[in-house]
Design a protein around this motif. Structure first.
Motif, PDB file in Angstrom:
ATOM      1  N   TYR A  70       0.825  -1.200   0.000  1.00 38.15           N
ATOM      2  CA  TYR A  70       0.000   0.000   0.000  1.00 38.15           C
ATOM      3  C   TYR A  70       0.864   1.258   0.000  1.00 38.15           C
ATOM      4  O   TYR A  70       0.555   2.240  -0.681  1.00 38.15           O
ATOM      5  CB  TYR A  70      -0.944   0.002   1.212  1.00 38.15           C
ATOM      6  CG  TYR A  70      -2.070  -0.985   1.089  1.00 38.15           C
ATOM      7  CD1 TYR A  70      -3.308  -0.589   0.590  1.00 38.15           C
ATOM      8  CD2 TYR A  70      -1.897  -2.328   1.451  1.00 38.15           C
ATOM      9  CE1 TYR A  70      -4.353  -1.496   0.469  1.00 38.15           C
ATOM     10  CE2 TYR A  70      -2.935  -3.237   1.329  1.00 38.15           C
ATOM     11  CZ  TYR A  70      -4.157  -2.816   0.829  1.00 38.15           C
ATOM     12  OH  TYR A  70      -5.180  -3.711   0.696  1.00 38.15           O
ATOM     13  N   VAL A  71       1.961   1.217   0.757  1.00 38.23           N
ATOM     14  CA  VAL A  71       2.892   2.352   0.758  1.00 38.23           C
ATOM     15  C   VAL A  71       3.474   2.549  -0.634  1.00 38.23           C
ATOM     16  O   VAL A  71       3.571   3.670  -1.150  1.00 38.23           O
ATOM     17  CB  VAL A  71       4.008   2.124   1.795  1.00 38.23           C
ATOM     18  CG1 VAL A  71       5.066   3.219   1.688  1.00 38.23           C
ATOM     19  CG2 VAL A  71       3.433   2.078   3.202  1.00 38.23           C
ATOM     20  N   MET A  72       3.869   1.441  -1.266  1.00 39.83           N
ATOM     21  CA  MET A  72       4.420   1.510  -2.613  1.00 39.83           C
ATOM     22  C   MET A  72       3.398   2.033  -3.611  1.00 39.83           C
ATOM     23  O   MET A  72       3.716   2.821  -4.498  1.00 39.83           O
ATOM     24  CB  MET A  72       4.906   0.114  -3.022  1.00 39.83           C
ATOM     25  CG  MET A  72       5.512   0.021  -4.411  1.00 39.83           C
ATOM     26  SD  MET A  72       4.295  -0.431  -5.655  1.00 39.83           S
ATOM     27  CE  MET A  72       3.787  -2.034  -5.076  1.00 39.83           C
ATOM     28  N   LEU A  73       2.117   1.605  -3.476  1.00 39.07           N
ATOM     29  CA  LEU A  73       1.081   2.029  -4.409  1.00 39.07           C
ATOM     30  C   LEU A  73       0.906   3.542  -4.384  1.00 39.07           C
ATOM     31  O   LEU A  73       0.767   4.178  -5.440  1.00 39.07           O
ATOM     32  CB  LEU A  73      -0.245   1.343  -4.058  1.00 39.07           C
ATOM     33  CG  LEU A  73      -1.460   1.752  -4.906  1.00 39.07           C
ATOM     34  CD1 LEU A  73      -1.289   1.291  -6.345  1.00 39.07           C
ATOM     35  CD2 LEU A  73      -2.753   1.183  -4.325  1.00 39.07           C
ATOM     36  N   PHE A  74       0.905   4.141  -3.203  1.00 42.85           N
ATOM     37  CA  PHE A  74       0.629   5.570  -3.083  1.00 42.85           C
ATOM     38  C   PHE A  74       1.876   6.444  -3.119  1.00 42.85           C
ATOM     39  O   PHE A  74       1.754   7.679  -3.146  1.00 42.85           O
ATOM     40  CB  PHE A  74      -0.149   5.836  -1.791  1.00 42.85           C
ATOM     41  CG  PHE A  74      -1.548   5.308  -1.817  1.00 42.85           C
ATOM     42  CD1 PHE A  74      -2.548   5.975  -2.517  1.00 42.85           C
ATOM     43  CD2 PHE A  74      -1.871   4.124  -1.171  1.00 42.85           C
ATOM     44  CE1 PHE A  74      -3.841   5.484  -2.553  1.00 42.85           C
ATOM     45  CE2 PHE A  74      -3.165   3.627  -1.198  1.00 42.85           C
ATOM     46  CZ  PHE A  74      -4.153   4.304  -1.897  1.00 42.85           C
ATOM     47  N   THR A  75       3.051   5.847  -3.114  1.00 45.38           N
ATOM     48  CA  THR A  75       4.269   6.661  -3.125  1.00 45.38           C
ATOM     49  C   THR A  75       5.191   6.366  -4.304  1.00 45.38           C
ATOM     50  O   THR A  75       5.938   7.240  -4.744  1.00 45.38           O
ATOM     51  CB  THR A  75       5.069   6.455  -1.827  1.00 45.38           C
ATOM     52  OG1 THR A  75       5.444   5.075  -1.694  1.00 45.38           O
ATOM     53  CG2 THR A  75       4.241   6.875  -0.615  1.00 45.38           C
ATOM     54  N   ASP A  76       5.155   5.134  -4.809  1.00 43.47           N
ATOM     55  CA  ASP A  76       6.125   4.759  -5.842  1.00 43.47           C
ATOM     56  C   ASP A  76       5.513   3.803  -6.856  1.00 43.47           C
ATOM     57  O   ASP A  76       6.099   2.773  -7.208  1.00 43.47           O
ATOM     58  CB  ASP A  76       7.359   4.114  -5.187  1.00 43.47           C
ATOM     59  CG  ASP A  76       8.494   3.919  -6.171  1.00 43.47           C
ATOM     60  OD1 ASP A  76       8.583   4.701  -7.137  1.00 43.47           O
ATOM     61  OD2 ASP A  76       9.286   2.967  -5.982  1.00 43.47           O
TER      62      ASP A  76
END
Length: 288
Positions: A70-76
């Motif tokens: 989820y962090v990767m989806l919204f940041t990278d």
């Protein structure tokens, strides 16, 4: 009560038992639909390579679950949200255009008599039987000849008059009494006014049903956009997600969580129009 009715009632299931069987059947059906969705949701918290290696299942180590995807989806996530926006805008525009154009054509078939009406409607029925793959090549050649490749217009315009949608709306409009139209004409309403002010407002169930069906088809459309779009920034979501799998590297994490998030708009569309959906499908199927 006749003897036959008494015998039928004698062998009929008790109402409570029939209700219990019906409830269990619907519960089983719901589980069949929801279990894959829940499994994909659980997979969004796992390492993508591990999911692909072991398959999506509920047998997971809770300690291995994390919010990294989820962090990767919204940041990278790169162009993911650009693809999402492209698909969303195209779906809204094409659904609105298809509903307007197809309902307008269907209204003509249902409410007016003109030369060649039956032949034209037979042509619509025949078009419903032709697979898109048979029309794809000549349509692609025509698009290239007029220089409209890599343009969103060629994704929307060829399919505004959808044969299935025309047929459905025509069946629904046949159930509208023509006295309503005559009353509108007596009151001085124009023909366009009758369609937009009288017919469409009472056709909400049909519009909702076709909005959901067309929305699902357009949102998941892959083959035609793949043929005509060349620029990566113009890709739709199905094409963009497919580019995450290459011979050199595979971004399984973004593929899994991106595919899960792609379900959300369709779920919202269904929930928004579900109260009209069954009524619209039933009415469109029975009118004739």
């Amino acid at each position: 009560m006749s003897r036959r009715s008494l015998e039928r009632e004698k062998y009929a299931l008790p109402r409570w038992l029939f209700g219990a069987i019906q409830g269990l059947f619907l519960l089983a059906l719901t589980l069949i639909v929801l279990i894959p969705l829940v499994a994909i949701f659980v997979g969004t918290f796992q390492d993508g390579n591990e999911v692909i290696r072991r398959g999506i299942s509920f047998d997971v180590d809770l300690a291995s679950l994390s919010l990294d995807n989820y962090v990767m989806l919204f940041t990278d996530s790169g162009p993911y949200f650009r693809w999402f926006l492209n698909t969303f805008v195209l779906t809204v525009v094409q659904v609105a255009g298809t509903l307007l154009v197809s309902s307008f054509v269907a209204y003509g078939f249902a409410m007016y008599d003109f030369v060649g009406k039956n032949a034209a409607f037979v042509a619509v029925l025949l078009l419903m039987t032709v697979p898109f793959e048979m029309m794809m090549l000549p349509l692609y050649v025509m698009v290239n000849d007029v220089g409209l490749a890599d343009n969103y217009a060629v994704i929307v315009l060829p399919f505004l008059a959808a044969a299935v949608t025309i047929f459905f709306f025509r069946q629904y409009f046949l159930g509208i009494p023509k006295e309503l139209l005559e009353a509108g004409r007596v009151d001085g309403v124009t023909e366009f006014g009758i369609f937009f002010k009288l017919v469409l407002p009472i056709s909400k169930p049909a519009i909702a049903a076709m909005a959901i069906l067309n929305g699902m088809i357009i949102w998941n459309n892959f083959l035609w956009p793949l043929l005509v779009l060349r620029s990566p920034e113009k890709f739709t979501l199905p094409i963009g997600l497919n580019t995450l799998l290459t011979p050199y590297a595979n971004n399984y994490e973004l593929l899994i969580i991106g595919a899960f998030f792609s379900l959300i708009p369709i779920l919202i569309l269904y929930l928004a129009f579900q109260r009209f959906f069954v009524a619209g499908m039933t009415a469109g199927a029975l009118k004739g």
